[in-house]
Scaffold this active site. Structure first.
Site, PDB file in Angstrom:
ATOM      1  N   ASP A 165       1.398   6.231   5.876  1.00 36.33           N
ATOM      2  CA  ASP A 165       0.429   5.380   5.001  1.00 36.33           C
ATOM      3  C   ASP A 165       0.813   4.504   4.009  1.00 36.33           C
ATOM      4  O   ASP A 165       0.201   3.834   3.252  1.00 36.33           O
ATOM      5  CB  ASP A 165      -0.943   6.044   4.723  1.00 36.33           C
ATOM      6  CG  ASP A 165      -2.168   5.095   4.717  1.00 36.33           C
ATOM      7  OD1 ASP A 165      -1.983   4.117   5.445  1.00 36.33           O
ATOM      8  OD2 ASP A 165      -3.287   5.569   4.075  1.00 36.33           O
ATOM      9  N   ASP A 181      -2.695  10.216   3.580  1.00 38.20           N
ATOM     10  CA  ASP A 181      -3.876   9.976   3.687  1.00 38.20           C
ATOM     11  C   ASP A 181      -4.671  10.992   4.415  1.00 38.20           C
ATOM     12  O   ASP A 181      -4.876  11.023   5.799  1.00 38.20           O
ATOM     13  CB  ASP A 181      -4.234   8.797   4.198  1.00 38.20           C
ATOM     14  CG  ASP A 181      -5.625   8.377   4.100  1.00 38.20           C
ATOM     15  OD1 ASP A 181      -6.576   9.018   3.639  1.00 38.20           O
ATOM     16  OD2 ASP A 181      -6.111   7.314   4.953  1.00 38.20           O
ATOM     17  N   LYS A 192     -10.373  13.094   8.093  1.00 36.51           N
ATOM     18  CA  LYS A 192     -10.078  12.599   9.262  1.00 36.51           C
ATOM     19  C   LYS A 192      -9.930  13.756  10.298  1.00 36.51           C
ATOM     20  O   LYS A 192     -10.028  14.978   9.753  1.00 36.51           O
ATOM     21  CB  LYS A 192      -8.359  12.066   9.305  1.00 36.51           C
ATOM     22  CG  LYS A 192      -8.376  10.842   8.599  1.00 36.51           C
ATOM     23  CD  LYS A 192      -7.002  10.397   8.290  1.00 36.51           C
ATOM     24  CE  LYS A 192      -6.858   8.989   7.758  1.00 36.51           C
ATOM     25  NZ  LYS A 192      -7.385   7.848   8.317  1.00 36.51           N
ATOM     26  N   ARG A 199      -7.917   0.052   0.332  1.00 38.84           N
ATOM     27  CA  ARG A 199      -8.223  -1.242  -0.004  1.00 38.84           C
ATOM     28  C   ARG A 199      -8.808  -0.939  -1.777  1.00 38.84           C
ATOM     29  O   ARG A 199      -8.802  -1.963  -2.423  1.00 38.84           O
ATOM     30  CB  ARG A 199      -9.503  -1.390   0.552  1.00 38.84           C
ATOM     31  CG  ARG A 199     -10.628  -0.771   0.539  1.00 38.84           C
ATOM     32  CD  ARG A 199     -11.557  -0.897   1.725  1.00 38.84           C
ATOM     33  NE  ARG A 199     -11.075  -0.649   2.882  1.00 38.84           N
ATOM     34  CZ  ARG A 199     -11.819  -0.935   4.194  1.00 38.84           C
ATOM     35  NH1 ARG A 199     -13.112  -1.311   4.101  1.00 38.84           N
ATOM     36  NH2 ARG A 199     -11.127  -0.384   5.393  1.00 38.84           N
ATOM     37  N   ASP A 251     -12.320   7.617   3.063  1.00 36.16           N
ATOM     38  CA  ASP A 251     -11.126   7.403   4.018  1.00 36.16           C
ATOM     39  C   ASP A 251     -10.830   5.875   3.839  1.00 36.16           C
ATOM     40  O   ASP A 251     -10.022   5.206   4.633  1.00 36.16           O
ATOM     41  CB  ASP A 251     -11.450   7.971   5.594  1.00 36.16           C
ATOM     42  CG  ASP A 251     -10.196   7.599   6.242  1.00 36.16           C
ATOM     43  OD1 ASP A 251      -9.029   7.860   5.743  1.00 36.16           O
ATOM     44  OD2 ASP A 251     -10.111   7.614   7.501  1.00 36.16           O
ATOM     45  N   GLU A 287      -9.909   4.170   1.517  1.00 37.76           N
ATOM     46  CA  GLU A 287      -9.278   4.306  -0.024  1.00 37.76           C
ATOM     47  C   GLU A 287      -8.227   3.229  -0.211  1.00 37.76           C
ATOM     48  O   GLU A 287      -8.009   2.956  -1.319  1.00 37.76           O
ATOM     49  CB  GLU A 287      -8.409   5.715  -0.111  1.00 37.76           C
ATOM     50  CG  GLU A 287      -7.078   5.889   0.435  1.00 37.76           C
ATOM     51  CD  GLU A 287      -7.114   5.703   2.013  1.00 37.76           C
ATOM     52  OE1 GLU A 287      -6.066   5.304   2.217  1.00 37.76           O
ATOM     53  OE2 GLU A 287      -8.185   5.969   2.486  1.00 37.76           O
ATOM     54  N   LYS A 329       0.772  -1.437  -0.109  1.00 40.28           N
ATOM     55  CA  LYS A 329      -0.104  -0.218  -0.020  1.00 40.28           C
ATOM     56  C   LYS A 329       0.837   1.327   0.096  1.00 40.28           C
ATOM     57  O   LYS A 329       1.763   1.262   0.776  1.00 40.28           O
ATOM     58  CB  LYS A 329      -1.106  -0.028   1.317  1.00 40.28           C
ATOM     59  CG  LYS A 329      -1.977   1.092   1.255  1.00 40.28           C
ATOM     60  CD  LYS A 329      -2.574   1.184   2.440  1.00 40.28           C
ATOM     61  CE  LYS A 329      -3.517   2.423   2.887  1.00 40.28           C
ATOM     62  NZ  LYS A 329      -4.230   2.470   4.087  1.00 40.28           N
TER      63      LYS A 329
END
Length: 534
Positions: free
Chosen positions: A295, A277, A284, A358, A354, A356, A272
């Protein structure tokens, strides 16, 4: 850091520090030879000081004693390992990390480290090497104050004192070299994760991949938005469309030179790579956003592992697949309620921007599985739910192919990285059911880590697959053993061990498996050389 082996009387080995690892109970009549020799030279003051300070050899105990000129070393360090029956190389790795930090504080440049048992093993030697290198890690390049501290002497010479009756061997020297490669690669990954997001963006990650390729001689193929569009990665494009920083499609490929080995089914690694993010339009909270530069820790671990894999040259191909982008709110950002079409053709209703990671991983996993790998392993800082379940130091491992999952867990045990198998159960599948699309990207709060794994499962088909949720262990909240506060590089050691173990098995196979040919994206550039997550 330079390592060498020494034997004989450790009291005369020299160096600024003499490190003596001890198990709980070793201060008694059955004390190991290095302790007896040092205590004798210090006229019994070493064990007396240990008794006065309450040092018993328990795990995490460290005692530093000045020798006042009675030894050739300036100080002796007694290093607690805990109960002998519970000893693993990871215990020694953590302890060696403490020694490295002690050496930093004392500003010493050399030390002698006595091996803790009567038998020198490759695992023991490697643990010491890795622990010292990982423990010596610092990330202070942006500090303009404290120049004296930044320029302080650093540990650069280590003598590994072999137990009486043993001598250095090719196997032990190979263990030192492997430990150095793995620790240096892990620290490289830590640097990438610790860098600020205005430095490490998708373009910088792509440059890092090209650096890996140049260093190891493996192939790097880098694509941009046009290549992502050509591959019909609608979920990846959806996440990327809100940022001013362009996404990057990264493919690293190690292929053996032997023609038969090159035809074996590859191992595919997927990381990933959300370089920042914000949560997108499902923004967030401010406090939860601070650590979101991390992230992309999964991609850093995958690329770092490829640095080592390219050098150890397993008898089968290994590919790394990474989709790098930012998840940002803007007038062009994807929205809750949007429906995105994946490369696999599945449609996904967006219920939370949020969630995102996946989405990007789903498209990248589809692409990776098209290369017909023998196994695919993804690393992702995917869910805060996994941190709730397992805490800051345990990786959640998901997968239904028992042999592959067990292979990864065994590699983690050998590497000293803690992992726990989590369920992938259809009992949670209703959480992803959509009324308007094939599925939605986020469901109910309960079982969040399982829901994320179920989403990814939709994109791997029958390929043996393991998903590692590293949201907790990707960073450490405090200094501990060889950890500093910040990035840990988790996953690098496990991936390397998995490939090494698979290589040891496949080297005995006379007939290679057949793999699909690797086709880089058209027009791509090739070169050689803790909060809710998504």
């Amino acid at each position: 850091m330079n390592f060498s082996f020494v034997s004989g009387d450790v009291v005369r080995a020299g160096g600024t520090l003499l490190v003596i690892p001890l198990f709980d109970g070793d201060l008694g009549d059955s004390a190991p030879a290095p302790l007896i020799a040092a205590d004798k030279a210090l006229e019994g003051q070493l064990r007396a000081a240990a008794s006065q300070e309450g040092f018993k050899g328990k795990a995490d105990q460290t005692l530093v004693l000045h020798t006042l000129g009675k030894l050739e070393t300036a100080r002796v360090v007694l290093l607690g390992l805990g109960a002998r029956a519970r000893f693993t190389p990871e215990v020694l790795r953590q302890a060696a990390g403490r020694v490295a930090k002690t050496a930093q504080k004392l500003k010493v440049t050399e030390l002698t480290f006595t091996l803790p048992s009567t038998e020198a093993s490759e695992a023991t030697v490697r643990a010491i090497v890795e622990g010292l290198l990982l423990g010596a890690y610092r990330f202070d390049r942006y500090k303009t104050s404290g120049k004296e501290e930044k320029n302080a002497p650093r540990l650069n010479t280590v003598r590994l004192a072999l137990p009486e009756g043993t001598s250095k061997s090719r196997e032990l020297e190979a263990a030192v070299k492997l430990g150095q490669r793995v620790a240096e690669a892990t620290n490289w990954a830590r640097d990438l994760v610790n860098e600020p997001p205005n430095v490490v963006n998708p373009e910088r990650l792509a440059e890092a991949a090209q650096e890996v390729a140049k260093e190891t001689g493996i192939k790097a193929t880098i694509g941009g938005r046009r290549e992502i569009e050509r591959l019909n990665m609608g979920m990846f494009l959806g996440v990327a469309q809100g940022s001013a920083n362009e996404p990057r499609l990264i493919h690293l490929a190690y292929v053996p030179k032997n023609a038969k080995d090159a035809k074996r089914a590859p191992v595919a690694l997927v990381g990933k790579a959300i370089t920042f993010d914000s949560g997108g339009l499902s923004l967030k909270p401010a406090d939860s956003m601070i650590e979101m530069k991390t992230d992309m820790a999964g991609s850093a671990a995958v690329m770092a592992a490829m640095r080592v894999i390219g050098e150890i040259k397993p008898p089968f191909p290994v590919h790394a697949f990474i989709g790098a982008c930012e998840n940002m709110p803007s007038g062009t950002a994807y929205r809750p309620g949007d429906i995105l079409t994946s490369r696999a053709g599945k449609t996904v209703e967006i219920t939370n921007t949020d969630a995102e990671g996946r989405l990007v991983l789903g498209d990248i996993l589809t692409w990776a599985c098209e290369h017909k790998p023998a196994a695919v392993i993804d690393l992702a800082t995917l869910t805060g739910a996994c941190v709730v379940a397992l805490g800051n130091y345990i990786v959640g491992a998901f997968g239904e192919h028992d042999t592959t999952v067990q292979g990864v867990l065994e590699a983690a045990r050998t590497a000293g990285e803690e992992m726990w198998r989590m369920p992938v159960t259809d009992l949670q599948k209703d959480a992803l059911r959509s009324e308007v699309a094939d599925m939605k990207n986020a469901g109910e709060r309960w079982g969040g880590a399982i829901n994320a794994a179920l989403f990814l499962k939709e994109f791997v088909g029958d390929t043996p697959w393991v998903h590692l949720d590293i949201a907790g262990p990707s960073t450490s909240p405090k200094e501990r053993g060889y950890f500093n506060k910040g990035a840990t590089g988790v996953g690098v050691r496990t991936l390397v061990e998995y490939v090494r173990a698979r290589a040891a098995t496949q080297e005995s196979q006379p007939e290679p498996e057949t793999a699909a040919p690797v086709k880089p994206a058209k027009g791509a550039k090739a070169g050689k050389g803790k909060s809710a997550r998504g």
